[in-house]
Design a protein around this motif. Sequence first.
Motif, mmCIF file in Angstrom:
data_model
loop_
_atom_site.group_PDB
_atom_site.id
_atom_site.type_symbol
_atom_site.label_atom_id
_atom_site.label_comp_id
_atom_site.label_asym_id
_atom_site.label_seq_id
_atom_site.Cartn_x
_atom_site.Cartn_y
_atom_site.Cartn_z
ATOM 1 N N ALA A 1 0.543 -1.512 -0.164
ATOM 2 C CA ALA A 1 -0.300 -0.273 0.117
ATOM 3 C C ALA A 1 1.488 1.161 -0.208
ATOM 4 O O ALA A 1 1.997 1.419 0.400
ATOM 5 N N HIS A 2 0.280 2.136 -0.583
ATOM 6 C CA HIS A 2 1.284 3.477 -1.467
ATOM 7 C C HIS A 2 1.790 3.975 0.648
ATOM 8 O O HIS A 2 2.856 4.217 0.159
ATOM 9 N N CYS A 3 1.392 4.213 1.151
ATOM 10 C CA CYS A 3 1.681 4.817 2.417
ATOM 11 C C CYS A 3 2.002 4.321 3.154
ATOM 12 O O CYS A 3 2.888 4.489 4.634
ATOM 13 N N ALA B 1 0.533 11.242 1.686
ATOM 14 C CA ALA B 1 -0.520 10.870 1.263
ATOM 15 C C ALA B 1 -1.549 10.021 1.843
ATOM 16 O O ALA B 1 -2.822 10.296 1.735
ATOM 17 N N ARG B 2 -1.634 10.044 3.148
ATOM 18 C CA ARG B 2 -2.565 9.695 4.175
ATOM 19 C C ARG B 2 -3.440 10.970 4.092
ATOM 20 O O ARG B 2 -3.123 12.474 4.133
ATOM 21 N N CYS C 1 -1.319 4.743 -4.348
ATOM 22 C CA CYS C 1 -3.168 5.294 -3.298
ATOM 23 C C CYS C 1 -4.135 5.535 -3.293
ATOM 24 O O CYS C 1 -4.218 6.441 -4.931
ATOM 25 N N PRO C 2 -5.128 4.512 -3.934
ATOM 26 C CA PRO C 2 -6.766 3.952 -4.224
ATOM 27 C C PRO C 2 -6.882 6.142 -4.207
ATOM 28 O O PRO C 2 -7.848 6.838 -5.359
ATOM 29 N N GLU C 3 -7.238 6.720 -2.843
ATOM 30 C CA GLU C 3 -7.562 7.370 -2.343
ATOM 31 C C GLU C 3 -6.936 8.553 -2.686
ATOM 32 O O GLU C 3 -8.170 9.724 -3.513
ATOM 33 N N LYS D 1 -3.226 -1.657 3.949
ATOM 34 C CA LYS D 1 -3.001 -1.197 5.279
ATOM 35 C C LYS D 1 -4.346 -1.734 6.421
ATOM 36 O O LYS D 1 -5.656 -0.601 5.838
ATOM 37 N N SER E 1 -8.120 0.835 6.762
ATOM 38 C CA SER E 1 -8.122 1.716 5.643
ATOM 39 C C SER E 1 -9.675 1.206 5.146
ATOM 40 O O SER E 1 -10.433 0.716 5.043
ATOM 41 N N SER F 1 -10.199 2.139 1.981
ATOM 42 C CA SER F 1 -9.703 1.709 1.322
ATOM 43 C C SER F 1 -9.022 0.333 1.157
ATOM 44 O O SER F 1 -8.913 -0.194 0.506
HETATM 45 S S1 SF4 Z 1 -6.208 4.917 0.667
HETATM 46 FE FE1 SF4 Z 1 -5.384 5.320 2.410
HETATM 47 S S2 SF4 Z 1 -4.552 2.986 3.563
HETATM 48 FE FE2 SF4 Z 1 -4.687 3.189 1.413
HETATM 49 S S3 SF4 Z 1 -2.718 3.848 0.351
HETATM 50 FE FE3 SF4 Z 1 -3.842 5.611 0.150
HETATM 51 S S4 SF4 Z 1 -3.461 6.736 2.415
HETATM 52 FE FE4 SF4 Z 1 -2.537 4.425 2.881
#
Ligand code: SF4
Length: 222
Positions: A70-72, A78-79, A109-111, A162, A165, A167
Motif C-alpha cells: 500500500a502506498h502509505c 498521502a494519508r 494510493c487509490p484515495e 493497510k 483503511s 480503501s
Molecule cells: S488509501 Fe489510505 S491506506 Fe490506502 S494507500 Fe492511500 S493513504 Fe494508504
Amino acid sequence: MNSKLSMSRRRFIAKSPMAAVALTGSSTKIGQSPIPEPDYSIPQSGFHGKDENSRNWSGDTRSGKVIFVAHCILNQNARIVDAADFPAMFDPLVDFLQREQVGVIQLTCPELYCLGLGRREVRVGLEHSAGMQRLQRLIDDFMFTLHEYLFQGFEVVGILGKNGSPSCGVTRTWLDNRQQDGQGVFIRELKNRLLKEQLDIPVFGVADHKQEDAIKWLSERL
Ligand code: SF4
C-alpha cells in the motif's frame, strides 16, 4: 555474493523455466537476434507478455523477489488529513524487506488517485460511478505489472494492504464512522479481479502499530 542472495537467485532461476532454457540451451550471441517489436496493445486482461519477450534475468544480482505494498507504507504524506501515524514510512517493515532483499513495488494510493489529497468522504467517493471508473483503471495498471512479473518468472511474495483503511483494509476497515471487521473498497475490487483471473496472490493487512504481525507473516514465506 552472500548466501541468502545466491539462494534466492537459485530459486528465481528454478521458477523461470524459460530463463533456465536461455541459460543452458541458447547459442545466440548478443546482437545477433532480432529485437521483437513492442506490442503496445493492452488487451482487457491488461497483459501483453509474449513468448519472444521472455528474458533471462539471472545475469545480474537481483533477488527475483517482489512485493506490492500500500502506498502509505512508504509515504505517509498521502494519508487523509490528520491521519498520518509516522513522519514518512513504516520503518520496521521497510527495514525488514530491505534485509530480506525483496524489491518493493509501491501501489498507487487509490484515495489520492480517485479523490485527491484533500479528500473527505472516502467510501462515498470511491463507490460513486466516476470514482469506481478511476479505481478500475488503477487496478488495470496494477494487473498489467503483476502479470509481467509473473510471466517473467519473478516470485511475487504478496500484496500488503493497510488494515483500518476504508480503501486498503484487508481484514479491518473504516465503515459507518468506526473501525470494524471488513475490507476496504480498493482491496475488495482488487481481490475480485485476482479471483476473476484465477491468481492466487496472498494479501495481508498491516496495521500501523502491528507491523510485527506482517513481519512474522512474511518471515514464514521468505
Ligand atoms: S488509501 Fe489510505 S491506506 Fe490506502 S494507500 Fe492511500 S493513504 Fe494508504
